[in-house]
Design an enzyme around this catalytic site. Structure first.
Site, PDB file in Angstrom:
ATOM      1  N   SER A   1     133.632 -12.598 -16.324  1.00  0.00           N
ATOM      2  CA  SER A   1     133.073 -13.841 -15.963  1.00  0.00           C
ATOM      3  C   SER A   1     134.220 -14.940 -16.095  1.00  0.00           C
ATOM      4  O   SER A   1     135.157 -14.600 -16.877  1.00  0.00           O
ATOM      5  CB  SER A   1     131.665 -14.220 -16.632  1.00  0.00           C
ATOM      6  OG  SER A   1     131.500 -15.597 -16.374  1.00  0.00           O
TER       7      SER A   1
ATOM      8  N   TYR B   1     126.853 -14.831 -24.703  1.00  0.00           N
ATOM      9  CA  TYR B   1     127.402 -14.563 -23.318  1.00  0.00           C
ATOM     10  C   TYR B   1     128.739 -14.580 -23.313  1.00  0.00           C
ATOM     11  O   TYR B   1     129.608 -13.785 -22.766  1.00  0.00           O
ATOM     12  CB  TYR B   1     126.810 -15.366 -22.200  1.00  0.00           C
ATOM     13  CG  TYR B   1     126.926 -15.145 -20.829  1.00  0.00           C
ATOM     14  CD1 TYR B   1     126.273 -14.154 -19.996  1.00  0.00           C
ATOM     15  CD2 TYR B   1     127.963 -15.778 -20.045  1.00  0.00           C
ATOM     16  CE1 TYR B   1     126.857 -13.778 -18.885  1.00  0.00           C
ATOM     17  CE2 TYR B   1     128.293 -15.549 -18.746  1.00  0.00           C
ATOM     18  CZ  TYR B   1     127.695 -14.418 -18.138  1.00  0.00           C
ATOM     19  OH  TYR B   1     128.023 -14.014 -16.805  1.00  0.00           O
TER      20      TYR B   1
HETATM   21  N1  LIG Z   1     125.817 -15.471 -11.033  1.00  0.00           N
HETATM   22  C1  LIG Z   1     126.621 -15.994 -11.649  1.00  0.00           C
HETATM   23  O1  LIG Z   1     127.159 -17.163 -11.726  1.00  0.00           O
HETATM   24  C2  LIG Z   1     127.733 -15.027 -12.730  1.00  0.00           C
HETATM   25  C3  LIG Z   1     128.926 -15.512 -12.950  1.00  0.00           C
HETATM   26  C4  LIG Z   1     129.942 -14.718 -13.654  1.00  0.00           C
HETATM   27  C5  LIG Z   1     129.373 -13.532 -13.901  1.00  0.00           C
HETATM   28  N2  LIG Z   1     128.206 -12.881 -13.629  1.00  0.00           N
HETATM   29  C6  LIG Z   1     127.863 -11.591 -13.956  1.00  0.00           C
HETATM   30  O2  LIG Z   1     127.699 -10.700 -12.707  1.00  0.00           O
HETATM   31  C7  LIG Z   1     126.691  -9.561 -13.183  1.00  0.00           C
HETATM   32  C8  LIG Z   1     125.585  -9.643 -12.157  1.00  0.00           C
HETATM   33  O3  LIG Z   1     124.885 -10.882 -12.315  1.00  0.00           O
HETATM   34  P1  LIG Z   1     124.108 -11.597 -11.183  1.00  0.00           P
HETATM   35  O4  LIG Z   1     124.469 -12.688 -11.022  1.00  0.00           O
HETATM   36  O5  LIG Z   1     124.015 -10.664  -9.975  1.00  0.00           O
HETATM   37  O6  LIG Z   1     122.728 -11.770 -11.867  1.00  0.00           O
HETATM   38  P2  LIG Z   1     121.255 -10.936 -11.561  1.00  0.00           P
HETATM   39  O7  LIG Z   1     120.368 -11.283 -12.712  1.00  0.00           O
HETATM   40  O8  LIG Z   1     120.709 -11.205 -10.111  1.00  0.00           O
HETATM   41  O9  LIG Z   1     121.744  -9.237 -11.719  1.00  0.00           O
HETATM   42  C9  LIG Z   1     121.946  -8.783 -12.746  1.00  0.00           C
HETATM   43  C10 LIG Z   1     121.058  -7.332 -12.821  1.00  0.00           C
HETATM   44  O10 LIG Z   1     121.349  -6.683 -13.928  1.00  0.00           O
HETATM   45  C11 LIG Z   1     120.276  -5.804 -14.244  1.00  0.00           C
HETATM   46  N3  LIG Z   1     120.059  -5.526 -15.473  1.00  0.00           N
HETATM   47  C12 LIG Z   1     119.845  -6.306 -16.863  1.00  0.00           C
HETATM   48  N4  LIG Z   1     119.915  -5.527 -17.879  1.00  0.00           N
HETATM   49  C13 LIG Z   1     120.105  -4.121 -17.607  1.00  0.00           C
HETATM   50  C14 LIG Z   1     120.009  -3.135 -18.262  1.00  0.00           C
HETATM   51  N5  LIG Z   1     120.099  -3.250 -19.525  1.00  0.00           N
HETATM   52  N6  LIG Z   1     120.256  -1.889 -17.776  1.00  0.00           N
HETATM   53  C15 LIG Z   1     120.433  -1.952 -16.288  1.00  0.00           C
HETATM   54  N7  LIG Z   1     120.433  -3.201 -15.551  1.00  0.00           N
HETATM   55  C16 LIG Z   1     119.997  -4.301 -16.351  1.00  0.00           C
HETATM   56  C17 LIG Z   1     119.061  -7.036 -13.970  1.00  0.00           C
HETATM   57  O11 LIG Z   1     117.893  -6.057 -13.734  1.00  0.00           O
HETATM   58  C18 LIG Z   1     119.721  -7.309 -12.502  1.00  0.00           C
HETATM   59  O12 LIG Z   1     119.078  -6.818 -11.464  1.00  0.00           O
HETATM   60  C19 LIG Z   1     126.447  -9.935 -14.603  1.00  0.00           C
HETATM   61  O13 LIG Z   1     127.328  -9.143 -15.408  1.00  0.00           O
HETATM   62  C20 LIG Z   1     126.692 -11.514 -14.914  1.00  0.00           C
HETATM   63  O14 LIG Z   1     127.065 -11.716 -16.232  1.00  0.00           O
HETATM   64  C21 LIG Z   1     127.291 -13.757 -13.044  1.00  0.00           C
END
Ligand SMILES: NC(=O)c1ccc[n+]([C@@H]2O[C@H](COP(=O)([O-])OP(=O)(O)OC[C@H]3O[C@@H](n4cnc5c(N)ncnc54)[C@H](O)[C@@H]3O)[C@@H](O)[C@H]2O)c1
Length: 258
Positions: free
Chosen positions: A143, A156
């Site tokens: 991130s 985080y």
């Molecule tokens: N959305 C943003 O702004 C953003 C920015 C930077 C990084 N990220 C990172 O991107 C990645 C995806 O996030 P997203 O934005 O798609 O959010 P999201 O919440 O839509 O997706 C995250 C997914 O991870 C799954 N998950 C959570 N805990 C889990 C576990 N213990 N085992 C298996 N699956 C699990 C959830 O069920 C969910 O489907 C994450 O690592 C997040 O930190 C997101």
């Protein structure tokens, strides 16, 4: 472009915004997709996104914090498709919004378990399978919080900085064995995770929080999951054959300065 014909790509967090877009992107380039998320998650959309592109897909319920369950998704991929070429190590949680001093201990542990242990276990169990298939690539989701601090999100931020470090060490170790390891570092992306953070920041007016965050970004908008998926597919493909142990911001320029 069909950079993954006959290759098997595992995507964790596949029921979420970025994971779902990655499943669609890999399938659009003819990968066989293994969509992994919590057993309670709905993986239908991920499987549909893959099969709509005419590719085969397998849904596997697994908690990425469990070594047995991570080993299980790798075994399921090999049983179904005979090989593993790519891991998009993407499952993650945002935790809660609280000061470092007041951060709840159980939530701290959970954030580190999912975002750090889960990514480490993914590398630990998948790398041998990728090596056995003749080499490939791992892309971790860090991130911009893996590159700089953020008030109220210490667990985080700590977990994502750790993913940055893990990416570098694993990349150094695995490159001689034919596995490149890189990370993507997204700024705010249009997914459930940002809706949750906006609601925590401004419980009275989450839309206003969203507007304020977007206005501070150089491009004055969030990124789309598909934009992240395009970078992930590039890093996982042979187009990135000399890119290893690197951290790639996908942030519209937000980490370049103010
Ligand atoms: N959305 C943003 O702004 C953003 C920015 C930077 C990084 N990220 C990172 O991107 C990645 C995806 O996030 P997203 O934005 O798609 O959010 P999201 O919440 O839509 O997706 C995250 C997914 O991870 C799954 N998950 C959570 N805990 C889990 C576990 N213990 N085992 C298996 N699956 C699990 C959830 O069920 C969910 O489907 C994450 O690592 C997040 O930190 C997101």
């Amino acid at each position: 472009m069909s950079r993954f014909t006959g290759r098997v790509a595992i995507v964790t967090g596949a029921a979420g915004g970025i994971g779902l877009a990655a499943c669609a992107r890999f399938a659009s380039e003819e990968a066989l997709v293994v969509a992994v998320d919590l057993p309670s998650a709905d993986l239908d959309a991920a499987v549909r996104a893959a099969t709509e592109h005419g590719s085969a897909a397998l849904a596997v319920g697994a908690d990425v914090t469990s070594s047995d369950e991570v080993a299980g998704y790798v075994a399921a991929a090999r049983d179904a498709f005979g090989r593993v070429d790519v891991l998009f190590n993407n499952a993650g949680i945002e935790g809660t919004l609280a000061s470092t001093v007041d951060y709840p201990e159980d939530m701290w542990d959970r954030v580190i378990a999912v975002n750090l242990r889960g990514v480490w276990l993914g590398i630990k169990h998948t790398a041998p399978a990728i090596i056995a298939s003749g080499g490939g690539a791992i892309v971790n989701t860090a991130s911009v919080a893996g590159l700089q601090g953020s008030r109220g999100l210490s667990a985080y931020v700590a977990s994502k900085h750790a993913v940055s470090g893990l990416t570098k060490s694993a990349g150094l170790e695995l490159a001689p064995l034919g596995v490149r390891v890189n990370a993507v570092c997204p700024a705010p992306i249009e997914t459930r995770m940002m809706r949750s953070l906006e609601a925590s920041m401004r419980p009275d007016d989450a839309d206003e929080a969203r507007k304020t965050i977007a206005e501070r970004l150089p491009m004055q908008r969030y990124g789309e999951p598909e934009e992240v998926a395009a970078l992930v597919a590039f890093l996982a493909s042979d187009d990135a054959s000399y890119i290893n142990a690197a951290l790639y911001p996908i942030d519209g320029g937000s980490t370049a300065g103010r």
